[in-house]
Design a protein around this motif. Structure first.
Motif, PDB file in Angstrom:
ATOM      1  N   LEU A  54     -14.835  27.799   3.008  1.00  0.00           N
ATOM      2  CA  LEU A  54     -14.421  27.520   4.389  1.00  0.00           C
ATOM      3  C   LEU A  54     -13.198  28.354   4.749  1.00  0.00           C
ATOM      4  O   LEU A  54     -13.142  28.991   5.799  1.00  0.00           O
ATOM      5  CB  LEU A  54     -14.101  26.024   4.547  1.00  0.00           C
ATOM      6  N   THR A  67     -16.770  20.746   9.919  1.00  0.00           N
ATOM      7  CA  THR A  67     -17.090  21.284   8.589  1.00  0.00           C
ATOM      8  C   THR A  67     -16.069  20.801   7.568  1.00  0.00           C
ATOM      9  O   THR A  67     -16.408  20.360   6.472  1.00  0.00           O
ATOM     10  CB  THR A  67     -17.079  22.824   8.624  1.00  0.00           C
ATOM     11  N   LYS A  68     -14.803  20.873   7.976  1.00  0.00           N
ATOM     12  CA  LYS A  68     -13.729  20.431   7.084  1.00  0.00           C
ATOM     13  C   LYS A  68     -13.906  18.950   6.753  1.00  0.00           C
ATOM     14  O   LYS A  68     -13.762  18.538   5.595  1.00  0.00           O
ATOM     15  CB  LYS A  68     -12.385  20.667   7.780  1.00  0.00           C
ATOM     16  N   PRO A 101     -19.620  29.798  12.292  1.00  0.00           N
ATOM     17  CA  PRO A 101     -19.163  28.440  11.983  1.00  0.00           C
ATOM     18  C   PRO A 101     -20.318  27.436  11.903  1.00  0.00           C
ATOM     19  O   PRO A 101     -20.343  26.595  11.010  1.00  0.00           O
ATOM     20  CB  PRO A 101     -18.238  28.102  13.158  1.00  0.00           C
ATOM     21  N   THR A 121     -15.670  23.904  13.166  1.00  0.00           N
ATOM     22  CA  THR A 121     -14.947  24.107  11.910  1.00  0.00           C
ATOM     23  C   THR A 121     -14.244  22.830  11.465  1.00  0.00           C
ATOM     24  O   THR A 121     -14.206  22.509  10.269  1.00  0.00           O
ATOM     25  CB  THR A 121     -13.932  25.257  12.070  1.00  0.00           C
TER      26      THR A 121
END
Lengths: 323, 257
Positions: free
Chosen positions: A240, A35-36, A168, A32
């Motif tokens: 997200l 991803t951010k 995720p 995650t």
């Protein structure tokens, strides 16, 4: 291939490998984080197109980030509650439809903002873009239908064909894929004739006019494209968190997006990837130690600006800025 | 290359009629009329503060006149902006060189060639590999004597090379007239001599309106000279006529020229 291109590709590779390895190691939280970083990098890539290549220092890109987020959130909310939005159509939970609409929304707002801001330059450009973004921010706060000050949650992530977006790693792959595609598009644009003229307009608008080209439409196009990319990042960021709020529109956000660009290297293709990666890493590592981690971020930023204006990419590629 | 700018029968390439521009009480341009004929070098001289820059800026389109009109290649251009005037073939060089410092010589000239052939909105092909742009670009670089310097960034060019680059970029517009604002400024004696030769050759491409302080260069190059004092043209004529004109000697040449 130039050394700088190699560094650019390595930045993307490091980000993607981080996500993949974390997934294989069962570290969903790190996936995650990656991803951010990918989403922030995308927002920074948008800003870099106008700030880095076009020399337009926009301090209002949070507006486009937030508009992308709100378009995503509003469509998802209506779809989840089967609430009609316009003409009996009740939104959508399909990313492939949400993204173009988020980009369209950000782009449409960017046309008047850009057209008016481009009548100024230098510090006035910065202030005018900031002022417009603040207008959007206060509008969102005072719009109770979509959460107002509190923002709004939507309970499930929007869908993408063939991928379980709630996992995720699935969502990471989507974001990383979008980032790679956008990087390729920006690489193409900035090496094209348009990119040549855009870089020229950054250096000397008088010269561009003497060459028979009006800088205004070129700069406005770059500004709008830039807003659309940052808007797309906003839509992904909303997904997200499954939450949008006026925070996404605030001037802090504009500052953060600018930090991604400056840390990584202004006008460097993958500068925002490096910058956003470093930002998320510092936020995670130092944020665990102290709430005041941004003091350290400030020191890092100061060091980069004073000692290495080419940012991380500049340090790694060992090369002064070129056209 | 057949050039409309070298046929003397065609009438003036550039014509300024009764141009007036006031800043408050100051008439920076006071009823100025001027023609630039095919094949000539027409020098515009005048003391500091005579309004040369303001006049030039009205010809390039950066400043709108209060009244009067500018005609170029037979059409009225008074309402056009600088980019549109450049596209019509009004090429210019600047008092302080206006180049793209981060770009190479090649990229600078490419920009000028791109402006003359289709503008900015091409998003796919790399201009460095574009067969519509590259051959012309290399030709202009060669003509201005910058061959072998294509890959050098402008920031590393000498002063004389920058002047040459400006001229290469002007040539890329397929110009019908040149507007050269103090091209000799800051040149050494040797460089000035080289540049004088280059400018003299320019008139075979298109007529030149030359604003210049270097009197040696003006007297060596000009076919006609106009003298601007306090926003008015006090005399226009050949080199010999201007040298002999008592009013000009009094107000500008200081009597000993």
């Amino acid at each position: 291939m130039s050394r700088e291109m190699l560094i650019n590709l390595s930045m993307l590779a490091v980000l993607i490998l981080t996500g993949v390895i974390a997934h294989l190691a069962g570290q969903g939280f790190v996936v995650t984080l990656a991803t951010k970083a990918a989403i922030f990098a995308l927002a920074g890539m948008g800003l870099n197109l106008c700030l880095g290549y076009g020399g337009l220092i926009s301090f209002g890109h949070a507006a486009f980030f937030g508009i992308g987020g709100y378009v995503c959130g509003i469509l998802a909310l209506h779809a989840a509650n089967a609430m009609p939005l316009v003409a009996g159509w009740s939104g959508s939970n399909q990313m492939l439809l949400i993204w173009p609409l988020a980009m369209l929304g950000a782009g449409l707002i960017a046309v008047p903002i850009g057209a008016l801001s481009l009548r100024t330059s230098g510090v006035y450009f910065i202030m005018v873009t900031l002022a417009f973004a603040q207008m959007v921010y206060y509008f969102a706060i005072s719009w109770p239908q979509y959460g107002g000050d509190d923002g709004m949650s939507f309970y499930t992530r929007n869908q993408f064909p063939g991928i379980n977006t709630l996992k995720p790693f699935g969502f990471f792959l989507i974001c990383a894929g979008v980032l790679v595609v956008v990087t390729a598009v920006i690489a193409l644009i900035t090496r094209s004739r348009f990119g040549l003229v855009l870089g020229a307009a950054r250096q000397n608008r008088i010269r561009v006019e003497a060459a028979g080209i009006r800088p205004f439409p070129v700069l406005l196009t770059a500004f709008v494209l830039s807003a659309m990319i940052t808007g797309l990042a906003g839509a992904l960021y909303a997904d997200l968190n499954r939450f949008v709020s006026p925070t996404m529109l605030s001037w802090h956000m504009s500052g953060e997006i600018m930090v991604f660009v400056i840390l990584g290297g202004v006008g460097r293709l993958c500068g925002p990837v490096a910058g956003a990666g470093l930002y998320v890493l510092m936020e995670h590592l130092l944020g665990g130690i102290t709430d005041y981690w941004q003091i350290l971020l400030g020191l890092v930023l100061l060091t980069v600006v004073m000692l290495a204006p080419g940012g991380l990419i500049g340090i790694l590629s060992g090369r002064a800025r070129h056209g | 290359m057949a050039d409309p700018g070298t046929d003397p029968a065609a009438g003036p390439v550039l014509e300024i009629r009764n141009l007036v521009k006031r800043f408050g009480a100051l008439a920076a341009t006071d009823d100025v009329s001027l023609t630039l004929l095919p094949g000539e070098i027409h020098a515009l001289i005048g003391p500091n503060g005579a309004g040369k820059s303001t006049l030039i800026r009205q010809i390039t389109g950066e400043v709108r006149p209060d009244s009067g009109a500018v005609f170029f290649a037979g059409t009225g251009i008074t309402g056009l902006g600088p980019a549109a005037r450049s596209r019509l073939g009004l090429a210019r060089s600047f008092q302080v060189s206006q180049l793209l410092p981060d770009y190479t010589v090649l990229q600078n000239v490419l920009l000028a060639v791109a402006g003359a052939s289709g503008g900015a909105f091409h998003f796919l092909r790399n201009p460095l590999k574009d067969p519509r742009l590259l051959p012309q670009t290399l030709t202009h670089i060669e003509h201005s004597g910058l061959s072998g310097r294509e890959a050098i960034q402008v920031a590393f060019l000498s002063h004389g090379e920058r002047r040459r680059l400006e001229i290469a970029m002007a040539l890329a517009l397929r110009p019908r007239a040149f507007l050269l604002d103090e091209p000799m400024a800051g040149m050494g004696a040797e460089g000035a001599k080289d540049l004088t030769r280059l400018l003299s050759d320019l008139r075979h491409q298109a007529p030149v309106l030359l604003v210049e302080h270097d009197m040696d260069a003006v007297f060596a190059l000009a076919d006609r000279i106009s003298v601007l004092v306090y926003g008015r043209i006090i005399a226009t004529g050949t080199v010999a006529e201007i040298r002999a004109n008592p009013e000009v000697r009094h107000s500008y040449l200081g009597g000993d020229a």
